[in-house]
Design a protein around this motif. Structure first.
Motif, PDB file in Angstrom:
ATOM      1  N   PRO A  61      43.564  46.470  62.091  1.00 26.36           N
ATOM      2  CA  PRO A  61      43.347  45.056  61.711  1.00 26.36           C
ATOM      3  C   PRO A  61      43.983  44.685  60.375  1.00 26.36           C
ATOM      4  CG  PRO A  61      41.320  46.016  62.561  1.00 26.36           C
ATOM      5  CD  PRO A  61      42.276  47.148  62.374  1.00 26.36           C
ATOM      6  N   ILE A  62      44.007  45.643  59.434  1.00 26.78           N
ATOM      7  CA  ILE A  62      44.626  45.367  58.130  1.00 26.78           C
ATOM      8  C   ILE A  62      46.122  45.121  58.297  1.00 26.78           C
ATOM      9  CG2 ILE A  62      45.185  46.365  55.883  1.00 26.78           C
ATOM     10  CD1 ILE A  62      42.556  47.856  55.955  1.00 26.78           C
ATOM     11  N   VAL A  63      46.779  45.987  59.056  1.00 28.42           N
ATOM     12  CA  VAL A  63      48.217  45.839  59.278  1.00 28.42           C
ATOM     13  C   VAL A  63      48.514  44.521  59.989  1.00 28.42           C
ATOM     14  CG1 VAL A  63      50.218  46.805  60.466  1.00 28.42           C
ATOM     15  CG2 VAL A  63      48.597  48.333  59.318  1.00 28.42           C
ATOM     16  N   ALA A 112      35.282  40.346  56.176  1.00 27.23           N
ATOM     17  CA  ALA A 112      36.488  40.166  55.364  1.00 27.23           C
ATOM     18  C   ALA A 112      37.219  38.887  55.750  1.00 27.23           C
ATOM     19  CB  ALA A 112      37.410  41.376  55.537  1.00 27.23           C
ATOM     20  N   ALA A 113      37.325  38.623  57.047  1.00 29.09           N
ATOM     21  CA  ALA A 113      38.000  37.412  57.519  1.00 29.09           C
ATOM     22  C   ALA A 113      37.247  36.162  57.090  1.00 29.09           C
ATOM     23  CB  ALA A 113      38.128  37.455  59.043  1.00 29.09           C
ATOM     24  N   PHE A 114      35.918  36.215  57.144  1.00 30.68           N
ATOM     25  CA  PHE A 114      35.115  35.058  56.745  1.00 30.68           C
ATOM     26  C   PHE A 114      35.313  34.734  55.267  1.00 30.68           C
ATOM     27  CE2 PHE A 114      31.124  33.440  54.924  1.00 30.68           C
ATOM     28  CZ  PHE A 114      31.002  32.252  55.635  1.00 30.68           C
ATOM     29  N   ILE A 115      35.320  35.772  54.435  1.00 29.82           N
ATOM     30  CA  ILE A 115      35.508  35.548  52.995  1.00 29.82           C
ATOM     31  C   ILE A 115      36.891  34.954  52.726  1.00 29.82           C
ATOM     32  CG2 ILE A 115      35.690  36.684  50.750  1.00 29.82           C
ATOM     33  CD1 ILE A 115      33.622  38.699  51.727  1.00 29.82           C
ATOM     34  N   ALA A 116      37.920  35.509  53.381  1.00 32.13           N
ATOM     35  CA  ALA A 116      39.271  34.980  53.195  1.00 32.13           C
ATOM     36  C   ALA A 116      39.364  33.533  53.671  1.00 32.13           C
ATOM     37  CB  ALA A 116      40.279  35.862  53.939  1.00 32.13           C
ATOM     38  N   ARG A 123      44.173  37.480  49.693  1.00 34.80           N
ATOM     39  CA  ARG A 123      43.732  38.637  48.907  1.00 34.80           C
ATOM     40  C   ARG A 123      42.242  38.910  49.075  1.00 34.80           C
ATOM     41  NH1 ARG A 123      43.623  36.283  42.672  1.00 34.80           N
ATOM     42  NH2 ARG A 123      41.952  34.739  43.022  1.00 34.80           N
ATOM     43  N   ASP A 124      41.470  37.868  49.361  1.00 29.61           N
ATOM     44  CA  ASP A 124      40.019  38.037  49.468  1.00 29.61           C
ATOM     45  C   ASP A 124      39.612  38.757  50.750  1.00 29.61           C
ATOM     46  OD1 ASP A 124      39.289  36.869  47.029  1.00 29.61           O
ATOM     47  OD2 ASP A 124      39.556  34.857  47.864  1.00 29.61           O
ATOM     48  N   TYR A 125      40.560  38.969  51.659  1.00 25.68           N
ATOM     49  CA  TYR A 125      40.285  39.799  52.827  1.00 25.68           C
ATOM     50  C   TYR A 125      39.921  41.220  52.393  1.00 25.68           C
ATOM     51  CZ  TYR A 125      41.039  42.081  57.352  1.00 25.68           C
ATOM     52  OH  TYR A 125      40.882  42.819  58.512  1.00 25.68           O
ATOM     53  N   PHE A 126      40.413  41.641  51.235  1.00 25.20           N
ATOM     54  CA  PHE A 126      40.188  43.001  50.740  1.00 25.20           C
ATOM     55  C   PHE A 126      39.061  43.087  49.718  1.00 25.20           C
ATOM     56  CE2 PHE A 126      44.582  42.428  51.986  1.00 25.20           C
ATOM     57  CZ  PHE A 126      44.832  43.533  52.788  1.00 25.20           C
ATOM     58  N   LEU A 127      38.385  41.990  49.457  1.00 22.55           N
ATOM     59  CA  LEU A 127      37.401  41.957  48.377  1.00 22.55           C
ATOM     60  C   LEU A 127      36.232  42.902  48.623  1.00 22.55           C
ATOM     61  CD1 LEU A 127      36.699  40.684  45.687  1.00 22.55           C
ATOM     62  CD2 LEU A 127      35.549  38.834  46.918  1.00 22.55           C
ATOM     63  N   VAL A 128      35.717  42.941  49.857  1.00 25.06           N
ATOM     64  CA  VAL A 128      34.583  43.820  50.158  1.00 25.06           C
ATOM     65  C   VAL A 128      34.962  45.274  49.931  1.00 25.06           C
ATOM     66  CG1 VAL A 128      33.038  44.624  51.976  1.00 25.06           C
ATOM     67  CG2 VAL A 128      33.551  42.192  51.777  1.00 25.06           C
ATOM     68  N   GLY A 129      36.148  45.669  50.364  1.00 19.56           N
ATOM     69  CA  GLY A 129      36.602  47.042  50.164  1.00 19.56           C
ATOM     70  C   GLY A 129      36.761  47.385  48.693  1.00 19.56           C
ATOM     71  N   ILE A 130      37.243  46.436  47.913  1.00 22.10           N
ATOM     72  CA  ILE A 130      37.397  46.670  46.476  1.00 22.10           C
ATOM     73  C   ILE A 130      36.039  46.921  45.836  1.00 22.10           C
ATOM     74  CG2 ILE A 130      38.100  45.630  44.294  1.00 22.10           C
ATOM     75  CD1 ILE A 130      40.256  44.102  45.858  1.00 22.10           C
ATOM     76  N   ILE A 131      35.067  46.080  46.156  1.00 27.08           N
ATOM     77  CA  ILE A 131      33.720  46.244  45.597  1.00 27.08           C
ATOM     78  C   ILE A 131      33.114  47.567  46.046  1.00 27.08           C
ATOM     79  CG2 ILE A 131      31.381  45.295  45.592  1.00 27.08           C
ATOM     80  CD1 ILE A 131      32.644  42.514  45.874  1.00 27.08           C
TER      81      ILE A 131
END
Length: 259
Positions: A61-63, A112-116, A123-131
């Protein structure tokens, strides 16, 4: 001739397990060696990511998101990532595999999709993973600082030796170092992702997530298994805190380990 000298008679001083030493593997009465703690540790790590299939399922899904976002725009990329997650989930259900990993993965993609979508930034698609990376790295670091390294806690729990390992200074130091190594893995991910997050580089965020994700995870796991196999073989530490080589860490730690 006494019975104890008859051929085949049990010899208590040889056949009985050593007092205070945990009985594992073939000594447990099954006659067959059970899995070692290193095997259980590796299995636990593999289960946490769903094995090779889980690695592919979480990366796809990321790719898809990054490629579609680069070619078109954010909204189609969100739907494409959700579609990829849904296809993976349905594929696992059709094969009658355990859907737990696929469901959790799809939920992660959806969040992730909802946040983006809400923020309007890829960039916010990756926010949960960063946290998540930052939180795990901090937890690992704290556990080493307070001398309850997570690597040692997990390994010795799988070995079934309680807390006796904490009475051995050399072994405790090794577990501290391995835990700090794992902390460095997650902190490195967090730092690089935060750098590209502030630069609004969704493509590089994906690269960091994939390259510093499972490959680095597997490398750290291999180092952990190899090192601990050498310094903490099965049955080396008794439940009373006795060890084959290392001196006790301190009187207080010895009392804690034998409690």
């Amino acid at each position: 001739m006494s019975p104890r000298h008859l051929k085949g008679a049990p010899r208590p001083e040889v056949d009985a397990p050593a007092r205070g030493v945990p009985v594992t593997g073939s000594d447990a009465g099954t006659g067959a060696a059970g899995p070692s703690s290193s095997d259980r540790f590796a299995t636990s790590l593999a289960d946490s990511v769903g094995g090779w299939r889980g690695m592919i399922d979480s990366g796809l899904p990321i790719v898809v998101f990054v490629v579609v976002n680069a070619v078109t725009r954010l909204t189609p990329a969100i739907w494409a990532a959700l579609g990829a997650g849904a296809v993976i989930l349905l594929f696992r259900l059709m094969r009658k595999e355990s859907p737990q990993q696929a469901i959790s993965g799809f939920v992660g993609v959806a969040i992730a999709a909802f946040i983006a979508h809400r923020t309007g930034h890829a960039r916010d698609y990756f926010l949960v993973g960063i946290i998540r990376n930052g939180a795990i790295g901090l937890a690992l670091l704290i556990s080493a600082v307070v001398r309850w390294p997570i690597v040692g806690v997990l390994w010795e729990y799988l070995e079934g030796r309680g807390t006796a390992w904490r009475t051995r200074r050399a072994l405790l130091r090794i577990y501290d170092q391995l835990t700090l190594m794992w902390a460095a893995v997650f902190v490195l991910r967090f730092a690089l992702q935060m750098y590209f997050y502030h630069r609004d580089e969704a493509g590089w965020l994906a690269v960091v997530s994939l390259i510093l994700g499972y490959p680095l995870f597997i490398a750290a796991a291999l180092v952990t298994v190899v090192v601990v196999r050498r310094v903490a073989p099965p049955g080396r530490i008794s439940r009373r805190g006795d060890a084959a080589a290392d001196p006790p860490a301190s009187d207080d730690q010895a009392r804690d380990g034998s409690a």
